[in-house]
Scaffold this active site. Structure first.
Site, PDB file in Angstrom:
ATOM      1  N   HIS A 165       0.853  -1.189   0.000  1.00 17.92           N
ATOM      2  CA  HIS A 165       0.000   0.000   0.000  1.00 17.92           C
ATOM      3  C   HIS A 165       0.879   1.225   0.000  1.00 17.92           C
ATOM      4  O   HIS A 165       1.819   1.317   0.774  1.00 17.92           O
ATOM      5  CB  HIS A 165      -0.906   0.012   1.242  1.00 17.92           C
ATOM      6  CG  HIS A 165      -2.008  -0.976   1.163  1.00 17.92           C
ATOM      7  ND1 HIS A 165      -3.080  -0.828   0.323  1.00 17.92           N
ATOM      8  CD2 HIS A 165      -2.216  -2.145   1.817  1.00 17.92           C
ATOM      9  CE1 HIS A 165      -3.898  -1.857   0.447  1.00 17.92           C
ATOM     10  NE2 HIS A 165      -3.400  -2.672   1.353  1.00 17.92           N
ATOM     11  N   CYS A 207      -0.627   2.124  -4.914  1.00 24.57           N
ATOM     12  CA  CYS A 207      -1.372   3.331  -5.267  1.00 24.57           C
ATOM     13  C   CYS A 207      -0.401   4.493  -5.348  1.00 24.57           C
ATOM     14  O   CYS A 207       0.548   4.559  -4.562  1.00 24.57           O
ATOM     15  CB  CYS A 207      -2.415   3.653  -4.198  1.00 24.57           C
ATOM     16  SG  CYS A 207      -3.590   2.317  -3.948  1.00 24.57           S
TER      17      CYS A 207
END
EC number: 3.-.-.-
Lengths: 355, 536
Positions: A165, A207
């Site tokens: 992440h 991301c």
């Protein structure tokens, strides 16, 4: 009269052009041999650093990502001793895994990417920002095993793959700390100063992944990210029988490309950089090639994903005879006599305690 | 601390005494916080750095590494000798790397009567002893080739050998200028792409027998290694220490496509291993050789005994040519190691093909060890493989490397170590300038300073014609520089860069500093009032 002037001008232009093309001393056009020489591969070995930075069962897809890249890289020839695999959590033996000991990257569950011979170098809580930076810069603690060090030299092409992440300028490690893009850039700068890589291929699947390579300044780095700043990288599909997302989109399409690559393939990194267009990946793939001096379309993909091991036949000998053959016969009678030993069987149930 | 605003309960008294106390208290606060506190905070939060000779280290690249070598030439006619020396001096006049001193050795009655080159060389060495790294050209009439390199520090030349040949030999094989240029080049594309010689290596000799129940191969490998490999490695331990281990590995087989080839031998067939499959073969066995149980870099020497159903095994190239020479099938893969295929003798496989009991046999030690020694020499980069027209080297007959080859290796390693240590120290200084939160404690500081001193001493030793000293000092400098650069403590303040220093301390100290700074205003107004009173 105007026509005549126009004709004369045209002639002057034509003569000038012809003169330029015929000029052998024209230094704005480099000789082809020189251009070819700068595009040739100069590495002598290959290393891969594959990191999955996130833990918990619902981040199964990150482990599947990194294990799939590990499989491809191993299949194309990089030996385990030159792969550093960091996985932050154990999915194969997770109590919530309905297929114990197996990790799949596809809902059709054809390939168990965990396999029999996976070699995880940093596992579980050992995957920290400090260990990762120590690995990159080579400043590992005293007593670190040799298989946990990045022993690359000036001729190594290093592939770094990060997944987990991330956000704008950071990558989350273990849900408790982050590595910033500045720290990554510093680490790679230190690698360059100490000549610990020849060329570096930096792949990120998180991301806002493009923010991680923004601060790089060291030369010979080619970076690709699954999404630009402000975009999220999306996962591909869910396996209802396991209950979690199996793989991320960018890695899924990257793998589709890599599955078709064989060890002697002529596919180039330029083609690999164009894998996963926006209509399938939904996020835009970001590429940074200003620090890379070769043309990616002329670089074979095996420069980073495969491995070269130079071998040459050598049949000479040094004609020295120091002893006769009889002296080397293993002495059979010198072996120590094996003492006969008695086997004592303990009763299976200690019934004497219950008499 | 409020001195300007007054409470409504206390009547405002312009009392000089109270003013005095107020001013005294304010001054005391200012002195303690700004005069003592701020410098103390600054000093205690500075990154601890030992003093390093930074500017000296950064100027290391300005002085080049120059080596002094002495080359002696013996000719029967002094005029020829003088001509050769003048031509050689002209060839080496403007050299940046070499400072070659040419000496002419004149013929005496004793040397004219020498019967063999060895006797001649001994006589010459008595008169003019050589030190480490030197070389000598000796004229010898009956010679087939232009130049014949001996196993000592000399080469025999014919009466008509030109000085061009001598220059070519010196540059290519003795001084190895092309390799020194590669080491010293600053272009990263042209530079050396391999590792510098490490201080310690682990040599692991493995014998692979994939089918031990079918192939009863017997060999006292431990004693073979102790007789051949260990003494040889002891001779070349000038730069690195070697520890040798030997092991048998059963049931480790190679993964390669073996094609059957019909031939005229008694077995009727042999098996072909493609040259292009050799890298994959090494990858398939490398994991099983337990080379990762050691902390030092490993050199693997593998002897493979093919089982009879795929024996004899020979290496073929892509053009279907067999690459076996003198009955040897072997290859090397620097820096990983080497591989020898030890095919079982024909009678053993004949017995196996006739379904008899497996015949126990002894693996030939001399054959395999001789090939292994040559492979080891190539892996350690001691042998010079460059071929020059008309130049031959005498075969090695003792268990030691050729003296000139080994000393060229020492010289090249010394230059490599000096160059690597210099660039490591320079990178470290540059990094310290760029990243201000790296700590340099006493140990690391001492390692860096010692390394710098050793680099200077090694360069001086190279220029001063002392190769043994230079080699030892260069190795010490290299080890110290690597230790200093890769010390684990250089990461200590990973999470504490400069920006965070301010971000943590400002919220703590700002509430205290605001009243102190505002009381400056009060002091200024009091002083102004006093000055007005004095003027008035």
């Amino acid at each position: 009269k105007l026509n005549k002037m126009r004709m004369e001008l045209a002639w002057i232009v034509v003569i000038h052009l012809v003169g330029c093309l015929a000029d052998p001393q024209d230094t704005s056009v480099l000789p082809e041999g020189f251009v070819d020489a700068t595009q040739r591969s100069t590495h002598t070995n290959n290393w891969a650093v594959l990191v999955d930075a996130s833990r918990f069962w619902f981040n199964y897809r990150h482990v599947a990502n990194v294990l799939s890249i590990y499989r491809s890289v191993k299949r194309l020839g990089i030996p385990d001793s030159q792969i550093i695999l960091m996985i932050a959590d154990d999915m194969a033996c997770n109590p919530r895994n309905p297929r114990p000991g197996q990790v799949y990257n596809n809902a059709n569950q054809h390939i168990n990417v965990y396999g029999d011979d996976v070699e995880v170098d940093y596992r579980g809580y050992e995957v920290t920002v400090e260990n990762f930076v120590r690995l990159l810069t080579g400043r590992t603690q005293n007593g670190t095993a040799r298989s946990k060090k990045l022993l690359s030299d000036a001729g190594s092409n290093v592939l770094i793959y990060l997944t987990g992440h991330g956000g704008d300028g950071f990558l989350k490690f273990q849900d408790s700390e982050e590595i910033t893009s500045q720290e990554l850039a510093d680490g790679i700068q230190q690698m360059w100063e100490k000549k610990r890589y020849n060329e570096l291929f930096f792949m990120v699947d998180t991301c806002q992944a493009a923010s991680l390579y923004e601060k790089f300044t060291s030369p010979n780095v080619l970076a690709v990210a699954s999404s630009l700043v402000g975009e999220d990288s999306l996962s591909h599909h869910v396996d209802p029988s396991i209950g979690v997302y199996m793989i991320d989109r960018y890695t899924y399409y990257a793998l589709e490309f890599l599955e078709k690559v064989q060890p002697f393939s002529k596919r180039t990194i330029g083609e690999f950089l164009q894998v996963c267009p926006k209509r399938v990946c939904i996020s835009t793939v970001g590429v940074r090639k200003d620090l890379y001096r070769r043309d990616p379309h002329k670089v074979p993909i095996t420069d980073f994903f495969g491995a070269i091991r130079p071998t040459r036949v050598s049949t000479h000998r040094i004609n020295v005879t120091l002893a006769n053959e009889e002296d080397f016969i293993a002495q059979q009678d010198e072996e120590p006599l094996k003492k006969p030993f008695k086997i004592v069987l303990e009763p299976q149930f200690p019934s004497e305690f219950f008499k | 601390m409020e001195t300007t605003s007054s409470s409504p309960f206390k009547p405002r008294r312009k009392d000089k005494d109270e003013d005095k106390f107020r001013i005294g208290a304010t001054i005391a606060f200012i002195v303690v916080i700004i005069g003592i506190g701020v410098p103390m905070w600054w000093r205690t939060t500075t990154v601890y750095r030992v003093n390093l000779p930074s500017s000296d280290i950064l100027s290391l690249c300005e002085t080049s590494i120059k080596t002094a070598v002495q080359v002696a030439i013996y000719t029967k006619q002094p005029s020829r000798g003088q001509l050769l020396i003048s031509e050689l001096q002209a060839a080496f006049s403007d050299n940046e790397i070499w400072s070659v001193d040419f000496k002419q050795l004149s013929a005496t009655t004793k040397t004219q009567e020498a019967h063999t080159p060895a006797v001649l060389e001994k006589l010459l060495l008595e008169e003019h002893p050589q030190s480490m790294g030197d070389f000598m050209f000796i004229e010898w009439a009956n010679l087939q080739e232009d130049l014949l390199l001996t196993t000592e520090r000399s080469a025999l030349m014919r009466s008509d050998t030109t000085s061009n040949k001598l220059v070519q030999l010196l540059h290519a094989k003795i001084l190895q200028t092309y390799r020194i240029n590669q080491i010293l080049s600053t272009d990263e594309r042209m530079g050396a792409k391999s590792e510098a010689p490490q201080p310690a290596y682990d040599v692991i000799v493995s014998v692979l027998n994939p089918k031990p129940r079918l192939t009863h191969a017997q060999w006292n490998i431990a004693m073979a290694v102790k007789t051949y490999i260990e003494p040889w490695l002891a001779q070349v331990s000038g730069v690195s220490n070697f520890t040798v281990r030997s092991q048998w590995k059963y049931r480790v087989s190679i993964e390669a496509d073996l094609k059957q080839v019909r031939d005229q031998s008694r077995l009727g067939r042999h098996y072909a291993l493609q040259e292009s499959a050799l890298p994959h073969l090494l990858t398939s066995i490398a994991q099983n050789l337990s080379a990762s149980t050691t902390d030092k870099p490993a050199i693997n020497l593998v002897v493979y005994i093919p089982p009879c159903h795929t024996a004899p095994l020979h290496i073929y190239d892509s053009k279907e040519q067999r690459l076996t020479r003198n009955g040897v099938d072997a290859f090397i893969s620097p820096p990983w190691g080497a591989f020898i295929i030890a095919n079982p003798p024909e009678r053993v496989c004949l017995a196996a093909s006739n379904d008899k009991q497996p015949l126990p046999y002894q693996v030939s030690t001399t054959d395999n060890m001789q090939v292994m020694l040559d492979q080891l020499q190539k892996l350690l980069d001691i042998s010079s493989e460059l071929q020059i027209d008309g130049v031959k080297a005498v075969e090695i007959e003792q268990l030691e490397p050729r003296r000139w080859e080994y000393e060229s290796f020492l010289r090249r390693s010394a230059i490599r170590h000096i160059s690597t240590a210099s660039s490591t120290l320079q990178s470290l200084i540059k990094l310290l300038d760029e990243i201000s939160y790296i700590v340099i404690d006493d140990d690391v500081g001492a390692a860096i300073t010692n390394s710098y001193a050793d680099i200077l001493a090694a360069k001086a030793a190279l220029l001063g014609h002392r190769l043994a000293d230079a080699s030892a000092l260069a190795k010490r400098a290299f080890v110290a520089s690597e230790r200093g650069f890769f010390d684990a403590s250089l990461l200590a303040q990973l999470y504490f860069p400069d920006e965070q220093k301010y971000a943590i301390y400002i919220p703590l100290f700002l509430p205290i500093m605001v009243p102190v700074l505002s009381s400056f205003n009060m002091l200024r107004s009091v002083l102004q009032a006093r000055r007005k009173a004095k003027q008035a």
